[in-house]
Design an enzyme around this catalytic site. Structure first.
Site, short mmCIF file in Angstrom:
data_model
loop_
_atom_site.label_atom_id
_atom_site.label_comp_id
_atom_site.label_asym_id
_atom_site.label_seq_id
_atom_site.Cartn_x
_atom_site.Cartn_y
_atom_site.Cartn_z
N GLU A 1 45.09 37.09 -9.78
CA GLU A 1 43.64 36.87 -9.90
C GLU A 1 43.33 35.95 -10.73
OE1 GLU A 1 41.00 39.30 -12.75
OE2 GLU A 1 40.41 37.60 -11.97
N CYS B 1 35.73 36.48 -16.05
CA CYS B 1 36.18 35.82 -14.71
C CYS B 1 34.95 36.10 -13.83
CB CYS B 1 37.43 36.77 -14.18
SG CYS B 1 37.47 38.26 -14.53
#
Lengths: 487, 487
Positions: free
Chosen positions: B226, B263
């Site tokens: 990720e 994020c």
């Protein structure tokens, strides 16, 4: 050949429309493909017979399987629960912060490039499992036609295009590239930025090459290559004492079924050295000698069989146990062959672990269960593993069972590995080198999962959500709502 | 550091036992980890504060989330339906050949290497989502401790080992490598033949490097990285006319939350050039100027923020709209900054599409909806995309909605993207470069699917099947039997 960029542009444009089509609309398309293939009638069968040397009965059966698969995915879409809808309702009173409304479902990822198998010119080629599952998911498909059955592939492609047109599918939803024998077209396809996934069925060499190629892309994409497998069979002694003869008979059939050209062909048989194994070998050899050589799919596959078999049989310590005694009547006929080797030799020689694609099996003779387990611990990943055993042997040999479970996609009990049922509970795929991603299957409805990704909607107005996620569940599908499965 | 081969040998031996543990047994382990982490008390919090500069309240909250996640996976295991059991019953009367009994469920794939995130020292690090989901699946875990919070990682690792011991887990089920700053340990881990999957959370550079490294392995393994995301936010004009002020206020908070070190931080904001967008810019700028600079996670991240921001702000056509007016009191404090650019310039300069990790956002001014759509069509894959719009704007701009849907993992409506709910319906992951495989999520119970593969049993005696697949369903889980969901 059409220009690849044009094909991919049309495919990408088609995706913008096709991804919004309902399950029912996509089902109509899949059913129409099945009808159009059926409408090709015996013309198709005869063309494929010429191209593949496969017999009529087998091809009629395989066409049936192809049609079944298309309709199976249509059923899956009409039922609708496959999208794995998950709904977590808002809770404005939650402390310390309110909980938002979140809804998730599977959505298609984009154009899938399909490379079919030579040994399944219908069921795992142009309109086979990869194409059917990708179209079902909402992804456009670009097929690289298999050079070993190019005319078959073109005919089936025409049928798909006809079905697309009469059911109002967007132009570009399916395309067929006739790339001939070389790798250029396939390589350009895999490297094209608008290709979003690859499905491949074939040899280890081809599948791994494609996988490695795709890894050179700036943007990684999923590559599902279903490749080789030797499908180990374990003959446990108690079972053999009871049944060595019948087991030998059924394996003689399984090893030679379709001239051994199945990915689940039993290529390695492991037994404990004793008189029951001798009896098994005698009966198996006797049967093998009576099996007439038959024409293989094509010259390349025949040559590959001869080469790989010659290498295997020439290894030190390998005995050729039996070879068909019936004379060949055509050059590319494959001759059924059984060899044997001691586990000691097998353990030391990795060449003997490799697939020999064709009607060939190597029997590995182990001293005892301890050595058997040692040998199994040295095997690579497999599509299937088969245990011929009594129930008490299963209980007494938990470690053998567990080792086979861990290295295979499908664990088979007192049966032959050939024969792959198309259903939800089928896993066709297994740890590398059987395939490049053991987390997926290429057979059965779950094959659709290779081409989809979960997508969440947060705080979206109900009326604008996809039907699958609307509050009142208009499609009446199974969903997980606040951690509970409900319909 | 322990010898990697020894660690991996123990891990692989542990897998042989651990993969057979029941869901209830594994749940006990996960709950014990949660307890042991809680038992570390404020010692852990204070250590992590020193290492990460994160404030106490935030870390106490994040510890709560970590504990919640461990217990969530324990609940998942105790309920049991996550294994996706599928049963197709035998039918001996089927024509032309009888149907065999087939049963399938998800099984673990082997040791998972976990590389944690610097910005979530608890929830996405040593005992975070990757570790919890992997241990839940039945896979052993080897964590490469994050150098930016090495002591925190070691303390949490001790807690996990303590929990493993007191709940009778096999030695080797969890291991922690303290590899320091360099790449050597991480590389050796990813390349080790006994590592069967990798979970990574962090920067694009790190995640892609790890992914490319793993692709050099002779045996491919799944790598879920990720990575970065700029989380585009679209401001639609009708909504802006009604609410520009409030939107600006909430985005000032979202952009600067946690010094922008999330994020899902909104790094790109797209609007239509008009007076409402000017009003939005004014209020946003005014708020940004009042936000005090705050210490970033570490010097490396601060330096990276400064470098990336400097590059972005120095591009031709980029205007610095506002910078915090409060003076810095420490060298590594990040200063909140807003810039703007025309869509024309943005379209031509890919450097402006890149993530600037920190309290920074670029507002892209489009001439109209046509140009907005054009710009969106040039964006890369994202974890999230957010639409600030009225419902009628959603209806009128189906193509914009669909484009955002196709490029993001989570599509968010009239909300900020920061704040990632841990639940079934969450998708945290998205098309590349947001992550390396959009088919999986790293947040929520479905994160377990990264570490499992389907495995079939054919014609197996009922008493020897795993409980999940036994005929009378002793675990009372949801299963698909002959195509129907039943319990």
């Amino acid at each position: 050949m059409q220009d690849l960029n044009t094909v991919m542009f049309q495919s990408t444009e088609a995706f913008k429309k096709y991804r919004k089509f309902s399950g029912k609309q996509k089902a109509t398309f899949l059913r129409a493909i099945a009808e159009e293939i059926e409408a090709l009638g015996m013309d198709l069968i005869h063309t494929t017979m010429q191209e593949t040397n496969l017999p009529e009965g087998r091809l009629i059966g395989e066409r049936g399987r192809t049609i079944f698969q298309l309709n199976m995915f249509a059923n899956l879409l009409e039922e609708g629960s496959w999208v794995e809808a998950r709904i977590d309702l808002a809770n404005l009173n939650r402390q310390p912060i309110p909980k938002v409304d979140l809804r998730k479902m599977l959505v298609p990822i984009g154009t899938v490039a399909v490379f079919g198998a030579s040994n399944f010119p219908f069921a795992y080629s142009t309109a086979g499992g990869d194409t059917a599952s990708a179209l079902a998911s909402g992804c456009p498909v670009v097929v690289k036609g298999h050079p070993a059955h190019a005319r078959t592939s073109a005919m089936v492609a025409e049928a798909i295009l006809k079905a697309a047109e009469r059911t109002g599918m967007p132009k570009g939803v399916f395309a067929h590239l006739d790339g001939g024998e070389g790798f250029e077209v396939g390589k350009a396809l895999v490297m094209h930025p608008d290709v979003k996934a690859v499905g491949f069925t074939g040899s280890f060499g081809g599948g791994k090459a494609l996988y490695d190629m795709a890894n050179q892309r700036p943007q990684p994409i999923p590559v599902f290559s279903e490749m080789g497998s030797v499908n180990p069979v374990i003959l446990m002694p108690e079972k053999m004492k009871k049944d060595a003869g019948n087991i030998a008979m059924s394996y003689a059939s399984s090893i030679t079924l379709g001239v051994g050209q199945f990915c689940t062909n039993p290529g390695l048989i492991f037994g404990i050295e004793n008189e029951d194994l001798e009896k098994f070998m005698d009966i198996l050899s006797n049967e093998i000698e009576k099996i007439a050589p038959a024409i293989m799919l094509n010259e390349g596959i025949f040559k590959n069989y001869e080469d790989k078999k010659t290498i295997a049989l020439s290894q030190e310590g390998v005995n050729t146990e039996s070879v068909s005694k019936i004379e060949k009547t055509a050059q590319t006929q494959g001759t059924s062959t059984i060899a044997s080797v001691s586990a000691d030799v097998f353990l030391k020689n990795p060449k003997l672990h490799q697939e020999v694609f064709g009607p060939y099996s190597l029997v590995v003779k182990c001293k005892d269960e301890v050595q058997l387990l040692e040998v199994l611990n040295h095997l690579e990943g497999q599509l299937t593993a088969t245990l011929m055993a009594t129930e008490s042997e299963l209980i007494a040999n938990e470690e053998i069972v567990d080792t086979l479970r861990n290295l295979s996609g499908r664990l088979n009990f007192n049966n032959v590995p050939t024969g792959v049922e198309v259903c939800f509970a089928m896993q066709h795929g297994g740890p590398f080198p059987a395939c490049t991603d053991a987390r997926f299957t290429s057979v059965g409805p779950d094959a659709i999962k290779r081409w989809v990704r979960p997508a969440s909607y947060q705080s979206f107005p109900d009326s604008l959500l996809p039907d699958e996620l609307k509050h009142n569940n208009p499609l009446n599908i199974w969903r997980m709502v606040d951690n509970e499965f409900v319909k």
